[in-house]
Enzyme design. Structure first.
Site, PDB file in Angstrom:
ATOM      1  NE  ARG A  70     -27.236  15.737  16.677  1.00  0.00           N
ATOM      2  CZ  ARG A  70     -26.179  15.836  15.871  1.00  0.00           C
ATOM      3  NH1 ARG A  70     -25.534  14.762  15.483  1.00  0.00           N
ATOM      4  NH2 ARG A  70     -25.758  17.019  15.454  1.00  0.00           N
ATOM      5  NE  ARG A 184     -15.579  12.279   8.759  1.00  0.00           N
ATOM      6  CZ  ARG A 184     -16.092  13.367   9.321  1.00  0.00           C
ATOM      7  NH1 ARG A 184     -16.951  13.265  10.304  1.00  0.00           N
ATOM      8  NH2 ARG A 184     -15.736  14.570   8.909  1.00  0.00           N
ATOM      9  CE  LYS A 185     -23.306  13.261   9.731  1.00  0.00           C
ATOM     10  NZ  LYS A 185     -23.764  14.682   9.455  1.00  0.00           N
ATOM     11  N   GLY A 440     -24.157  27.493   8.709  1.00  0.00           N
ATOM     12  CA  GLY A 440     -23.145  28.396   9.253  1.00  0.00           C
ATOM     13  C   GLY A 440     -21.720  28.132   8.807  1.00  0.00           C
ATOM     14  CB  CYS A 445     -25.693  21.057   9.730  1.00  0.00           C
ATOM     15  SG  CYS A 445     -24.105  20.479  10.312  1.00  0.00           S
ATOM     16  N   GLY A 446     -27.280  22.650   7.404  1.00  0.00           N
ATOM     17  CA  GLY A 446     -28.528  23.307   6.985  1.00  0.00           C
ATOM     18  C   GLY A 446     -28.869  23.035   5.531  1.00  0.00           C
TER      19      GLY A 446
END
Ligand code: SRM
Ligand code: SF4
Length: 514
Positions: A70, A184-185, A440, A445-446
């Site tokens: 990434r 965290r992110k 998914g 994420c989408g």
């Protein structure tokens, strides 16, 4: 029970906190030669599955030995030279090699072998690219308007600011231990245009343009995020900053430092920034940020300047530079292969200014094409594949990675999403844009919550069997007055989606049968 660096209370650490405390993720940067020598199979499991993500290297249990890399693509902007290098990297993996444009205006490469990583990193460095700190408890790719510097109606060209913030966080791409152990992110977006092209509302920090005492700067939003447990839109910090490097980078650094030192680390499901804001209340959070900043924050401008509907940028548009155009190409579900990448780089070089931009809708833009080159550019064979006139549903389709490469996935997404949209586009006349987003699993994420129609993978029972299915989300609004959509129907088997979506499109979006 342990005490973290500057935390006020003792906490019991979850397994992620424990391994981060034992060895910082970034430390694997110095061990790549060793890893290449022993092979990934012999690596320590935590290094393999987790710490490598600090360098942007993702072990894929679905395709063991073939890693995902990434990148960081600040503001989604790449030179054609950079794009060519990415294409060449993917090319060397033959059928295993591919790339995906991501929902954060970024690019991920697939099929990567660990033994090649050091060579890949030196090739990336030579063209000024990095993948550092792009996964796990780090700041993700920083997004900005894909029209930055091109749009005549733009308020602030934030390209340099995005780069400055990335440079601060990553130490110019070399890695920065100050910010490699966040709870965290963390997501940051800087919007300089009028159409909220970055989905400001779903970032932990978002800068949106606003006038204060007739001076142009940014209002600041904080705490937006999606997770399986909870999804929240960002809320105003009640702060305004001038659009300078010092102010924007300084505020990002202060917020990240507060999050690092005080963010909640006991339960990983409750550790994104908004959980800290909840625990403290916005006033205390703001005060702590001011303390860290060593200065008072100016209260926010009365209103922001996001007053346009969101654009998808597909098609041909004039730039503010007279005689130049940008062309937005539709990249179905964001998937690219080596030849596509090399071709895109060539087109950008031959017809444009040697630049390629990515969008959060997983598409690509080639800017700086002179009027006189347009006609011949539009006749290039690649524009048959990456067209500027896709059918309506395919045009706005976004999909996360899904089961092909992601082990969290409950369903296959990209190929299914594309096949279904193509089928619906064939049978329906659709008078308006309908943005369909597939994701998914509940990690989102989408971004199904920003879509007109969001589809989130799940498992459902059908005829006594467990099959792939989706939960249906609706009501997401983007751009001006953005709003998150919600789940309206649970557990639809994927095989039943065609008739169900046909009905939804006819009833809610004015579609008619062809
Ligand atoms: Fe994501 C984890 C892919 C954007 C929320 N995401 C993952 C992992 C790394 C899981 C894994 O290790 O397999 C996925 C990698 C799959 C793969 O092989 O590609 C993954 N996320 C993606 C991408 C590639 C989806 C895409 O197809 O575009 C996007 C990469 C963005 C980038 O360039 O950095 C991507 N992920 C997002 C977004 C959307 C956004 O940022 O606008 C979200 C929701 C917004 C947010 O984070 O607030 C998102 N990803 C997550 C989460 C849930 C976070 C949470 O707080 O619980 C996870 C799981 C986790 O972190 O534990 C996750
Ligand atoms: Fe993987 Fe789930 Fe994210 Fe899709 S939403 S990429 S399946 S983690």
């Amino acid at each position: 029970m342990v005490q973290t660096a500057k935390s006020d209370k003792p906490i019991s650490l979850n397994k992620f906190e424990k391994f981060k405390a034992e060895k910082d993720g970034l430390a694997v940067k110095d061990e790549l030669e060793h890893f290449a020598k022993i092979g990934w199979e012999a690596m320590d499991k935590t290094d393999l599955q987790h710490r490598l993500k600090w360098l942007g290297i993702f072990y894929r249990p679905v395709t063991p030995g073939k890693f995902m890399l990434r990148m960081r693509t600040p503001n989604g902007i790449l030179t054609s030279e950079q794009f060519k290098v990415l294409g060449q990297i993917v090319e060397r993996y033959g059928d295993d090699g591919s790339a995906d444009i991501t929902t954060r205006q970024n690019i991920q490469l697939r099929g990567i072998r660990l033994e090649d990583i050091r060579d890949i990193f030196s090739r990336l460095k030579a063209v000024g690219m990095t993948s550092v700190q792009s996964g796990m408890d780090n700041v993700r790719n920083i997004t900005g308007s894909p029209m930055a510097g091109l749009d005549g109606n733009e308020l602030i060209d934030a390209r340099d600011l995005v780069q400055n913030v990335q440079d601060m966080i990553t130490n110019q791409g070399e890695g920065n231990y100050d910010f490699t152990n966040l709870p965290r992110k963390f997501n940051i977006a800087i919007e300089g245009g009028r159409d909220n092209s970055v989905h400001a509302e779903i970032n932990d920090i978002a800068f949106v343009p606003g006038y204060k005492d007739k001076q142009l700067g940014f209002n600041v939003l904080v705490g937006g995020f999606f997770s399986a447990k909870r999804c929240e839109a960002a809320i105003p910090l009640n702060a305004w900053v001038s659009p300078t490097k010092e102010a924007v980078v300084g505020l990002c650094r202060a917020i990240l430092t507060v999050f690092r030192d005080h963010g909640l680390r006991a339960n990983r499901q409750k550790s994104r920034l908004m959980w800290l804001i909840d625990e403290w209340g916005l006033d205390k959070f703001r005060e702590e940020v001011e303390k860290e900043l060593g200065d008072k924050l100016a209260p926010e401008a009365e209103k922001d300047e996001i007053d346009w509907e969101k654009r998808d940028h597909i098609g041909v548009y004039p730039q503010k530079q007279p005689g130049l155009n940008y062309v937005g190409l539709h990249i179905p579900i964001g998937r690219l292969y080596a030849q596509d990448m090399l071709d895109l780089a060539r087109l950008a070089e031959v017809y444009g200014g040697g630049e390629i931009r990515l969008t959060v809708e997983q598409n690509a833009i080639i800017p700086h094409i002179p009027d006189e080159n347009l006609e011949i550019f539009l006749e290039e064979p690649l524009l048959k594949k990456f067209t500027i006139t896709p059918p309506p549903l395919e045009r706005s389709l976004v999909s996360c990675t899904g089961a092909q490469f992601c082990n969290f996935a409950l369903v296959e997404t990209k190929n299914r999403a594309l096949a279904l949209s193509r089928e619906l586009d064939k049978i329906l006349e659709i008078p308006q844009t309908v943005r369909i987003h597939w994701t998914g699993c509940p990690n989102s994420c989408g971004q199904p919550q920003v879509a007109d129609i969001g589809l989130m993978g799940t498992k459902v029972r059908k005829d006594g069997k467990t099959v792939e299915g989706v939960d249906l989300y609706m009501g997401g609004k983007v751009g001006k007055d953005a709003q998150l959509g919600t789940c309206v129907q649970k557990g639809i088997p994927c095989d039943d989606l065609l008739p169900i979506l046909t009905d939804v499109l006819m009833e809610k979006f004015g579609a008619t049968l062809k």
